[in-house]
Design a protein around this motif. Structure first.
Motif, PDB file in Angstrom:
ATOM      1  N   VAL A 404      32.703  17.185  -4.180  1.00 64.28           N
ATOM      2  CA  VAL A 404      31.804  17.483  -5.403  1.00 64.28           C
ATOM      3  C   VAL A 404      32.737  16.825  -6.996  1.00 64.28           C
ATOM      4  O   VAL A 404      32.502  16.964  -7.845  1.00 64.28           O
ATOM      5  CB  VAL A 404      30.474  18.072  -5.564  1.00 64.28           C
ATOM      6  N   ARG A 405      34.087  17.897  -6.534  1.00 66.77           N
ATOM      7  CA  ARG A 405      34.555  18.138  -7.817  1.00 66.77           C
ATOM      8  C   ARG A 405      35.598  17.487  -7.345  1.00 66.77           C
ATOM      9  O   ARG A 405      37.026  17.033  -8.171  1.00 66.77           O
ATOM     10  CB  ARG A 405      35.698  19.708  -7.921  1.00 66.77           C
ATOM     11  N   GLU A 406      35.744  15.954  -7.012  1.00 67.82           N
ATOM     12  CA  GLU A 406      36.835  14.980  -7.117  1.00 67.82           C
ATOM     13  C   GLU A 406      35.796  13.599  -7.370  1.00 67.82           C
ATOM     14  O   GLU A 406      34.739  13.670  -7.153  1.00 67.82           O
ATOM     15  CB  GLU A 406      36.814  14.791  -5.172  1.00 67.82           C
ATOM     16  N   ASP A 407      36.813  13.085  -7.466  1.00 68.39           N
ATOM     17  CA  ASP A 407      35.932  11.247  -8.440  1.00 68.39           C
ATOM     18  C   ASP A 407      35.404  11.949  -9.498  1.00 68.39           C
ATOM     19  O   ASP A 407      34.323  10.810  -9.096  1.00 68.39           O
ATOM     20  CB  ASP A 407      35.639  10.553  -7.157  1.00 68.39           C
ATOM     21  N   TYR A 408      35.887  11.920  -9.853  1.00 67.20           N
ATOM     22  CA  TYR A 408      35.044  12.192 -11.820  1.00 67.20           C
ATOM     23  C   TYR A 408      33.014  12.708 -11.163  1.00 67.20           C
ATOM     24  O   TYR A 408      32.451  12.191 -11.750  1.00 67.20           O
ATOM     25  CB  TYR A 408      35.084  11.354 -12.153  1.00 67.20           C
ATOM     26  N   PHE A 409      33.399  13.127 -10.184  1.00 64.12           N
ATOM     27  CA  PHE A 409      31.914  13.859 -10.357  1.00 64.12           C
ATOM     28  C   PHE A 409      31.155  14.651 -10.960  1.00 64.12           C
ATOM     29  O   PHE A 409      30.141  14.687 -10.597  1.00 64.12           O
ATOM     30  CB  PHE A 409      31.417  14.310  -7.790  1.00 64.12           C
ATOM     31  N   ASP A 410      31.879  15.715 -11.425  1.00 69.60           N
ATOM     32  CA  ASP A 410      31.465  16.826 -12.168  1.00 69.60           C
ATOM     33  C   ASP A 410      31.158  16.360 -13.548  1.00 69.60           C
ATOM     34  O   ASP A 410      32.014  14.942 -13.848  1.00 69.60           O
ATOM     35  CB  ASP A 410      31.991  17.475 -12.081  1.00 69.60           C
ATOM     36  N   TRP A 411      31.158  16.638 -14.482  1.00 67.41           N
ATOM     37  CA  TRP A 411      30.394  16.045 -15.735  1.00 67.41           C
ATOM     38  C   TRP A 411      31.806  16.780 -16.854  1.00 67.41           C
ATOM     39  O   TRP A 411      32.007  15.623 -17.518  1.00 67.41           O
ATOM     40  CB  TRP A 411      29.445  17.431 -16.250  1.00 67.41           C
ATOM     41  N   GLN A 412      32.692  17.447 -16.472  1.00 67.52           N
ATOM     42  CA  GLN A 412      34.079  17.140 -17.534  1.00 67.52           C
ATOM     43  C   GLN A 412      35.047  16.351 -17.170  1.00 67.52           C
ATOM     44  O   GLN A 412      35.331  15.861 -18.201  1.00 67.52           O
ATOM     45  CB  GLN A 412      33.849  19.183 -16.859  1.00 67.52           C
ATOM     46  N   SER A 413      35.057  16.011 -16.189  1.00 71.81           N
ATOM     47  CA  SER A 413      36.260  15.239 -15.248  1.00 71.81           C
ATOM     48  C   SER A 413      35.589  14.038 -15.360  1.00 71.81           C
ATOM     49  O   SER A 413      36.338  12.998 -16.212  1.00 71.81           O
ATOM     50  CB  SER A 413      36.946  15.337 -13.929  1.00 71.81           C
ATOM     51  N   LYS A 414      33.677  13.785 -15.423  1.00 68.19           N
ATOM     52  CA  LYS A 414      33.629  12.733 -15.926  1.00 68.19           C
ATOM     53  C   LYS A 414      33.796  12.291 -17.716  1.00 68.19           C
ATOM     54  O   LYS A 414      34.536  11.106 -17.328  1.00 68.19           O
ATOM     55  CB  LYS A 414      32.412  12.470 -15.582  1.00 68.19           C
ATOM     56  N   CYS A 415      33.516  12.619 -18.120  1.00 70.25           N
ATOM     57  CA  CYS A 415      33.601  12.855 -19.833  1.00 70.25           C
ATOM     58  C   CYS A 415      35.568  12.253 -20.028  1.00 70.25           C
ATOM     59  O   CYS A 415      35.372  12.025 -20.516  1.00 70.25           O
ATOM     60  CB  CYS A 415      32.889  14.048 -20.322  1.00 70.25           C
ATOM     61  N   ASP A 416      36.242  13.354 -19.520  1.00 71.37           N
ATOM     62  CA  ASP A 416      36.922  13.404 -19.514  1.00 71.37           C
ATOM     63  C   ASP A 416      37.943  11.674 -19.367  1.00 71.37           C
ATOM     64  O   ASP A 416      38.612  11.021 -20.196  1.00 71.37           O
ATOM     65  CB  ASP A 416      38.444  14.640 -18.748  1.00 71.37           C
ATOM     66  N   ARG A 417      37.186  10.800 -18.710  1.00 75.67           N
ATOM     67  CA  ARG A 417      36.676   9.512 -17.782  1.00 75.67           C
ATOM     68  C   ARG A 417      36.910   8.837 -18.713  1.00 75.67           C
ATOM     69  O   ARG A 417      37.682   7.833 -19.129  1.00 75.67           O
ATOM     70  CB  ARG A 417      37.051   9.541 -16.272  1.00 75.67           C
ATOM     71  N   MET A 418      36.065   8.630 -19.931  1.00 75.83           N
ATOM     72  CA  MET A 418      35.229   7.738 -20.360  1.00 75.83           C
ATOM     73  C   MET A 418      35.628   7.891 -21.371  1.00 75.83           C
ATOM     74  O   MET A 418      36.465   6.402 -21.676  1.00 75.83           O
ATOM     75  CB  MET A 418      33.841   8.475 -20.901  1.00 75.83           C
ATOM     76  N   ILE A 419      36.628   9.008 -22.146  1.00 70.65           N
ATOM     77  CA  ILE A 419      37.525   8.947 -22.585  1.00 70.65           C
ATOM     78  C   ILE A 419      38.660   8.591 -22.796  1.00 70.65           C
ATOM     79  O   ILE A 419      39.350   7.860 -23.762  1.00 70.65           O
ATOM     80  CB  ILE A 419      37.863   9.980 -23.822  1.00 70.65           C
ATOM     81  N   GLU A 420      39.558   8.211 -21.789  1.00 71.26           N
ATOM     82  CA  GLU A 420      40.381   6.956 -21.001  1.00 71.26           C
ATOM     83  C   GLU A 420      39.927   5.698 -21.184  1.00 71.26           C
ATOM     84  O   GLU A 420      41.076   5.300 -22.012  1.00 71.26           O
ATOM     85  CB  GLU A 420      41.413   7.997 -19.437  1.00 71.26           C
ATOM     86  N   ILE A 421      38.539   5.678 -20.806  1.00 73.48           N
ATOM     87  CA  ILE A 421      38.097   3.846 -21.029  1.00 73.48           C
ATOM     88  C   ILE A 421      38.138   3.936 -22.104  1.00 73.48           C
ATOM     89  O   ILE A 421      38.561   2.606 -23.027  1.00 73.48           O
ATOM     90  CB  ILE A 421      37.395   4.273 -20.050  1.00 73.48           C
TER      91      ILE A 421
END
Length: 438
Positions: A404-421
């Protein structure tokens, strides 16, 4: 997974356009709340347009930050939307959802479009972010806005497995077919999805369900997210020989969630090993039917009904249990699964849709929905297998927490990925540091 370096990102003024932003409502609304909250924490200037039904909740949420509340703009229903809703209540649920609720939503989106154009000019907005609705064929009115538009993560476009398509009535199947056919026409008339600069999809099925002619850059990010600060791992304890093994289901009592198959399967598990308990958390139209079936099978001493519970209570129940079971037959996402995995529970779920993308053989057991009988048998065999082996449960529990801590499953890394996009979608400008919230 590489962490985002926020100092390499441009300063952004984001306008979120989404019908509901609500921690209490959960689902799509809860996801939108996380995006609003986490974008703010990263020092991104974010405004939002949403429905007036969440006005008071957000007023309370931002009681200590009235300046941010002033950046949320609300749209209220018109009298004719209320009339459409009243007419729709006379039809089956799927038709209400696919037709009448969509019309109501389109009116709200049209109002949001007019308001968004005004805010873009007044506040020099750089980009529009539309995180919901998550359905891939749903209309978006955010086109020709003068700024880039990012839509998603989208999820859906999922049918029942072939052997379970009988669960939709003939009129529902016809309505789905007709609505999907006309959605391509409607998306030509309202081309938000076609003209979006970026479309984020949860899986290949969702990508295939996008309207014909979509031109935006495609990204794949799972639409669910888990808050690792809230869904904390439970402590593993050494199993005892006669320990009661507790299975838990969290979700609505509706046909497509597959609860009735879970009950039949659990009856076989009780016959094999009476030291088992099934905790059922949730409510819905099938709750009375499920309770009656439990009594008919004579397993009421092994099944506990908790009804709907707030998140804090769900956490407590998950910490007391050993295995999470989600037999859903049309699950595009899988938030409840990821939350259970974050806590450290192995999962038994359906090898179909969203769950099949979340759970792998390291952290759970996927059951093929080949037929109702084989699916029920597969669920019972999976539960028996985990009942018999504490070592396997522990191995899967550790793998679940890691997964669950991989592949943008958690909200912190998911939000970081959205900012990258967002940054990739914006025209290249002079980069101004954005503060890292961590």
């Amino acid at each position: 997974m590489t962490k985002t370096n926020h100092q390499d990102l441009p300063f952004m003024r984001i306008l979120m356009v989404v019908e509901n932003i609500s921690r209490k409502m959960g689902g799509e609304s809860g996801k939108s709340f996380y995006y609003l909250q986490l974008l703010r924490e990263r020092n991104i200037e974010v405004r939002a347009i949403c429905h007036g039904r969440v006005r008071e909740e957000l007023r309370q949420e931002f009681a200590q930050d009235p300046e941010q509340f002033q950046k949320i703009h609300f749209i209220d229903d018109t009298w004719y939307q209320a009339m459409i809703w009243w007419i729709g209540k006379k039809f089956p649920y799927r038709i209400q959802d696919l037709i009448f609720n969509q019309i109501i939503h389109w009116v709200t989106q049209y109002q949001g479009r007019k308001l968004a154009k005004k805010l873009i000019q007044e506040h020099q907005i750089d980009l529009i972010f539309e995180p919901a609705p998550i359905t891939p064929k749903g209309l978006s009115f955010m086109y020709d806005m003068g700024v880039p538009v990012v839509i998603g993560p989208l999820s859906g476009g999922l049918d029942f497995p072939p052997a379970f398509q009988y669960m939709d009535s003939k009129i529902s199947r016809l309505s789905i077919k007709v609505s999907r056919y006309f959605s391509n026409i409607l998306n030509q008339l309202v081309p938000g999805k076609l003209k979006a600069d970026a479309l984020i999809v949860a899986n290949p099925q969702t990508q295939a369900a996008l309207p014909q002619g979509s031109q935006g850059k495609l990204y794949e990010v799972i639409e669910c997210g888990v808050d690792l600060d809230f869904w904390l791992p439970k402590k593993l304890h050494q199993s005892q020989p006669d320990q009661i093994i507790r299975f838990i289901y969290v979700g609505r009592f509706v046909d497509w969630k597959g609860v009735e198959f879970l009950i039949e399967a659990f009856h076989s598990v009780v016959s094999f090993n009476p030291n088992v308990v099934l905790e059922l958390v949730g409510d819905g139209r099938l709750q009375k039917q499920i309770k009656n079936r439990v009594k008919e099978l004579g397993i009421q001493s092994h099944v506990q009904f908790h009804g709907w519970q707030p998140r804090a209570k769900v956490v407590q129940l998950l910490h007391k249990c050993d295995v999470f079971v989600m037999p859903s037959l049309r699950e595009a996402g899988g938030n409840a699964i990821m939350e259970a995995m974050a806590i450290g529970l192995p999962t038994i779920t359906t090898n179909w849709g969203g769950p099949a993308s979340i759970v792998d053989s390291r952290c759970g057991i996927l059951v093929d929905p080949t037929s109702p009988e084989e699916f029920t048998e597969g669920l019972s065999k999976a539960m028996i297998r985990l009942t018999e082996s504490s070592q396997l449960r522990d191995q899967m529990a550790e793998a679940a927490k890691q997964r669950v801590r991989e592949d943008y499953f958690d909200w912190q890394s998911k939000c970081d990925r959205m900012i990258e996009i967002f940054a990739e979608t914006l025209p290249q400008t002079e980069k101004v540091p954005v503060l890292n919230s961590r």
